[in-house]
Design an enzyme around this catalytic site. Structure first.
Site, mmCIF file in Angstrom:
data_model
loop_
_atom_site.group_PDB
_atom_site.id
_atom_site.type_symbol
_atom_site.label_atom_id
_atom_site.label_comp_id
_atom_site.label_asym_id
_atom_site.label_seq_id
_atom_site.Cartn_x
_atom_site.Cartn_y
_atom_site.Cartn_z
ATOM 1 N N CYS A 249 -8.257 23.432 16.706
ATOM 2 C CA CYS A 249 -8.167 23.767 18.134
ATOM 3 C C CYS A 249 -7.733 22.560 18.963
ATOM 4 O O CYS A 249 -8.493 22.024 19.788
ATOM 5 C CB CYS A 249 -9.492 24.319 18.624
ATOM 6 S SG CYS A 249 -9.865 25.938 17.949
ATOM 7 N N TYR B 144 0.927 9.399 14.858
ATOM 8 C CA TYR B 144 2.101 8.540 14.971
ATOM 9 C C TYR B 144 3.386 9.294 15.304
ATOM 10 O O TYR B 144 4.455 8.698 15.276
ATOM 11 C CB TYR B 144 2.349 7.803 13.644
ATOM 12 C CG TYR B 144 1.197 7.003 13.119
ATOM 13 C CD1 TYR B 144 0.629 5.981 13.868
ATOM 14 C CD2 TYR B 144 0.680 7.249 11.852
ATOM 15 C CE1 TYR B 144 -0.421 5.238 13.372
ATOM 16 C CE2 TYR B 144 -0.365 6.506 11.339
ATOM 17 C CZ TYR B 144 -0.919 5.495 12.117
ATOM 18 O OH TYR B 144 -1.957 4.760 11.610
ATOM 19 N N GLY C 223 0.831 -1.201 0.000
ATOM 20 C CA GLY C 223 0.000 0.000 0.000
ATOM 21 C C GLY C 223 0.865 1.251 0.000
ATOM 22 O O GLY C 223 1.068 1.894 -1.017
#
Length: 425
Positions: free
Chosen positions: A353, A327, A286
């Site tokens: 925010c 991550y 992918g």
């Protein structure tokens, strides 16, 4: 002026002082379509795919694009037209593949939480294989198949307990991960699958994680899987194909993953040595197909100097580029037209925010408000994970093919987001 490609991204380069994707000036695309804006290189996708195709030359192999990396319809079309199958993890992804012209028989359905409705739809569509991830799923899939008059082709995903040496959130092959059947339970699971009238065992599957930059985890996992193949077939259950998943990493920050063709040269040598070289192979890359093919263009809104830290506030945010917040991931950030003069250190942040809304930490940039920046290596797990948090419309997307650029997704507006909502009486 000779084009200067960026590391890991041969189709993204500077020419005449401006950033280009293939033959198109990125600033022109931003002017036409606004920002934030995702821009993809078709040539980059096909070049990445070609490395796998070279690696499998002369072999009985099927490459299935793991579409969760980037599920935009035009991207799926590129891979469908190049002969790829698809790895899906939801009913919605199935519908996307079908809409993009994918071949149902080349679809592999992975994922730990398939619903009965998803199973039923996939059986009706005639997909190639279900990668089953638990014994409970075997029972449910068998019941759904029998109720609909189908026999479901199945492969069981085995968890080999191999450390892929990647971020813990994208590690999938260790005992503590939610994915797959434990290595020691695999034979029992296969025996149960073979006993169920609604299932047809066709293969074995293993996928250990994502953004893997070393070859050793793949070699170790292959040994573990081939040991199981021998045990399962000795028990009288033939396996038509062996599926080794995907997960090969890309260069985000000087990462040095093996080239796909070089990696598979070594893996195929091991397969040959163990007598499985002629077996049908499945893989599901992918990120390695689309990650370095994309970038996100964003405008500098404000520069905010501070005593301890200075901020470069841009119009892209964590809802557009979730990987840094999720991550702690690194993406290169470069100006579309670099300025002369001294740089300053900035945290590049968005307008959402949340303190977690950051794109890059401590980046040396020479910028002013109104400048355009490119967040590189944004082709995977960015747009596919984008959200409407803060009622922000998802960006437009453009696919570049040589000197041509085509809009493949219109920018969302507030009406798009509210279309399915209902007011109270």
């Amino acid at each position: 002026m000779t084009p200067m490609p960026l590391p890991g991204q041969p189709h993204v380069h500077f020419a005449d002082g401006a950033l280009h994707v293939e033959g198109v000036r990125v600033a022109d695309l931003a002017q036409q379509h606004g920002t934030p804006l995702f821009v993809y290189s078709k040539a980059s996708m096909l070049a990445a795919l070609a490395a796998y195709q070279r690696g499998f030359a002369g072999r009985n192999a099927q490459i299935c694009y793991a579409m969760k990396a980037n599920s935009s319809l035009a991207v799926l079309q590129v891979f469908a037209q190049a002969g790829c199958g698809f790895d899906i993890v939801s009913g919605g992804e199935l519908e996307r593949v079908l809409a993009a012209g994918g071949t149902p028989a080349r679809i592999i359905f992975s994922g730990v939480g398939k619903t009965r409705a998803e199973m039923q739809r996939a059986l009706q569509a005639g997909i190639g294989c279900f990668n089953v991830e638990s014994e409970a799923e075997l029972e449910v899939l068998n019941a759904v198949a029998l109720a609909g008059g189908h026999v479901a082709p199945v492969s069981i995903r085995v968890n080999p307990n191999v450390d892929p040496k990647t971020h813990p959130y994208i590690s999938t092959g260790l005992k503590g991960n939610k994915f797959g059947v434990a290595h020691e339970d695999a034979l029992r699971s296969y025996q149960r699958a073979a006993s169920l009238a609604g299932l047809r065992v066709v293969g074995i599957d293993c996928h250990i994680g994502s953004q893997i930059t070393e070859e050793t985890p793949y070699l170790d996992a292959m040994d573990r899987v081939l040991d199981l193949v021998a045990q399962i077939e000795a028990a009288g259950i033939p396996l038509k194909h062996i599926d080794f998943g995907g997960g090969l990493g890309i260069d985000y920050q000087g990462d040095t993953p093996p080239a796909a063709d070089a990696l598979w040269h070594k893996l195929l040598a091991k397969l040959d040595a163990r007598g499985y070289g002629q077996r049908q192979l499945m893989i599901e890359p992918g990120r390695s197909l689309v990650g370095n093919a994309g970038l996100c263009v964003t405008e500098v809104l404000y520069l905010k100097p501070g005593e301890h830290k200075s901020f470069c506030i841009v119009d892209a945010a964590m809802n557009d580029l979730p990987r840094p917040a999720m991550y702690q991931a690194f993406h290169q950030i470069v100006p579309l037209s670099p300025r002369d003069g001294a740089t300053a250190s900035y945290d590049v942040v968005g307008p959402v925010c949340e303190s977690g809304d950051w794109i890059g930490r401590e980046r040396a940039l020479a910028v002013q408000a109104g400048d355009l920046l490119a967040v590189l290596s944004a082709g995977a797990y960015c747009m596919s994970m984008a959200s409407n948090y803060n009622t922000r419309g998802r960006p437009a997307e453009v696919l570049v093919d040589g000197a041509q650029a085509r809009l493949i997704r219109r920018r969302e507006d507030a009406q798009d987001q509210m279309r399915g909502e209902l007011l109270l009486d």
